[in-house]
Design a protein around this motif. Structure first.
Motif, PDB file in Angstrom:
ATOM      1  N   LYS A   1       0.860  -1.178   0.000  1.00  9.19           N
ATOM      2  CA  LYS A   1       0.000   0.000   0.000  1.00  9.19           C
ATOM      3  C   LYS A   1       0.893   1.224   0.000  1.00  9.19           C
ATOM      4  O   LYS A   1       1.820   1.311   0.808  1.00  9.19           O
ATOM      5  CB  LYS A   1      -0.905   0.000   1.238  1.00  9.19           C
ATOM      6  N   ASP A   2       0.641   2.163  -0.892  1.00  5.70           N
ATOM      7  CA  ASP A   2       1.416   3.398  -0.996  1.00  5.70           C
ATOM      8  C   ASP A   2       2.908   3.128  -1.134  1.00  5.70           C
ATOM      9  O   ASP A   2       3.736   3.743  -0.471  1.00  5.70           O
ATOM     10  CB  ASP A   2       1.174   4.304   0.221  1.00  5.70           C
ATOM     11  N   GLN A   3       3.266   2.171  -1.967  1.00  5.72           N
ATOM     12  CA  GLN A   3       4.647   1.801  -2.269  1.00  5.72           C
ATOM     13  C   GLN A   3       5.399   1.285  -1.051  1.00  5.72           C
ATOM     14  O   GLN A   3       6.622   1.324  -1.009  1.00  5.72           O
ATOM     15  CB  GLN A   3       5.401   2.970  -2.905  1.00  5.72           C
ATOM     16  N   ILE A   4       4.698   0.804  -0.062  1.00  3.62           N
ATOM     17  CA  ILE A   4       5.319   0.189   1.114  1.00  3.62           C
ATOM     18  C   ILE A   4       4.797  -1.237   1.234  1.00  3.62           C
ATOM     19  O   ILE A   4       3.601  -1.478   1.105  1.00  3.62           O
ATOM     20  CB  ILE A   4       4.980   0.971   2.405  1.00  3.62           C
TER      21      ILE A   4
ATOM     22  N   THR B   1       6.703  -4.301   9.878  1.00  4.85           N
ATOM     23  CA  THR B   1       7.239  -3.644   8.694  1.00  4.85           C
ATOM     24  C   THR B   1       8.612  -3.055   9.011  1.00  4.85           C
ATOM     25  O   THR B   1       8.762  -2.340   9.997  1.00  4.85           O
ATOM     26  CB  THR B   1       6.297  -2.520   8.233  1.00  4.85           C
ATOM     27  N   PRO B   2       9.649  -3.354   8.188  1.00  2.00           N
ATOM     28  CA  PRO B   2      10.971  -2.797   8.463  1.00  2.00           C
ATOM     29  C   PRO B   2      10.989  -1.275   8.309  1.00  2.00           C
ATOM     30  O   PRO B   2      10.274  -0.711   7.476  1.00  2.00           O
ATOM     31  CB  PRO B   2      11.882  -3.458   7.426  1.00  2.00           C
TER      32      PRO B   2
ATOM     33  N   ALA C   1      11.641   4.709   5.299  1.00  5.48           N
ATOM     34  CA  ALA C   1      12.719   5.614   4.899  1.00  5.48           C
ATOM     35  C   ALA C   1      12.782   5.717   3.377  1.00  5.48           C
ATOM     36  O   ALA C   1      13.011   6.804   2.830  1.00  5.48           O
ATOM     37  CB  ALA C   1      14.048   5.118   5.449  1.00  5.48           C
ATOM     38  N   HIS C   2      12.554   4.608   2.689  1.00  5.96           N
ATOM     39  CA  HIS C   2      12.556   4.611   1.218  1.00  5.96           C
ATOM     40  C   HIS C   2      11.429   5.498   0.686  1.00  5.96           C
ATOM     41  O   HIS C   2      11.630   6.257  -0.266  1.00  5.96           O
ATOM     42  CB  HIS C   2      12.401   3.180   0.701  1.00  5.96           C
TER      43      HIS C   2
ATOM     44  N   SER D   1      12.878  13.190  -3.352  1.00  5.20           N
ATOM     45  CA  SER D   1      13.448  13.236  -4.696  1.00  5.20           C
ATOM     46  C   SER D   1      12.478  13.870  -5.692  1.00  5.20           C
ATOM     47  O   SER D   1      12.905  14.523  -6.642  1.00  5.20           O
ATOM     48  CB  SER D   1      13.836  11.837  -5.173  1.00  5.20           C
ATOM     49  N   LYS D   2      11.190  13.706  -5.480  1.00  2.25           N
ATOM     50  CA  LYS D   2      10.211  14.327  -6.369  1.00  2.25           C
ATOM     51  C   LYS D   2      10.209  15.841  -6.212  1.00  2.25           C
ATOM     52  O   LYS D   2       9.993  16.574  -7.159  1.00  2.25           O
ATOM     53  CB  LYS D   2       8.812  13.778  -6.098  1.00  2.25           C
TER      54      LYS D   2
END
Length: 130
Positions: free
Chosen positions: A51-54, A81-82, A87-88, A95-96
């Motif tokens: 979900k949401d790139q996690i 969840t790590p 952080a990623h 970055s965006k």
């Protein structure tokens, strides 16, 4: 309890419909196997979903009788969840915003030239790999 209802009850999804859609898109796994929305979960099961790139990983501790408040969700699940996943996501957000802030307007001529140069360099790198 159904896996889609469980994910909705412990507040990972805003609606059951969203949880069901995630199951239909094969984004939910129970004990390492892709799960349909109707899959039953029991205490001790491990659920992984994207979900949401996690890639979330949770353990079922108990089954809630119905949707619970945000403060009570820890009674029914353990989040494994790590921290690197969060952080990623933070790095992706930064970055965006690094190049241009949102709502600044159209790119200037210089911005456009820089973008063209960047994309041309990316295409040239792909051609040399072959």
């Amino acid at each position: 309890m159904r896996v889609d209802k469980y994910l909705w009850c412990v507040r990972y999804y805003k609606s059951r419909n969203l949880a069901t859609e995630a199951c239909k898109k094969n984004q939910v796994q129970v004990n390492g196997q892709v799960a349909k929305a109707s899959r039953e979960v029991y205490p001790g099961d491990r659920i992984q979903f994207r979900k949401d790139q996690i890639q979330y990983q949770i353990s079922v501790l108990d089954l809630p009788p119905n949707r619970v408040g945000a403060k009570l969700t820890d009674i029914y699940r353990k989040d494994d969840t790590p921290a690197e996943a969060f952080a990623h996501l933070e790095m992706l957000k930064l970055s965006k915003e690094h190049y241009r802030k949102t709502g600044v307007g159209r790119p200037t001529k210089k911005d456009r030239r820089d973008l063209d140069e960047l994309t041309n360099d990316a295409w040239d790198d792909e051609d040399t790999d072959e």
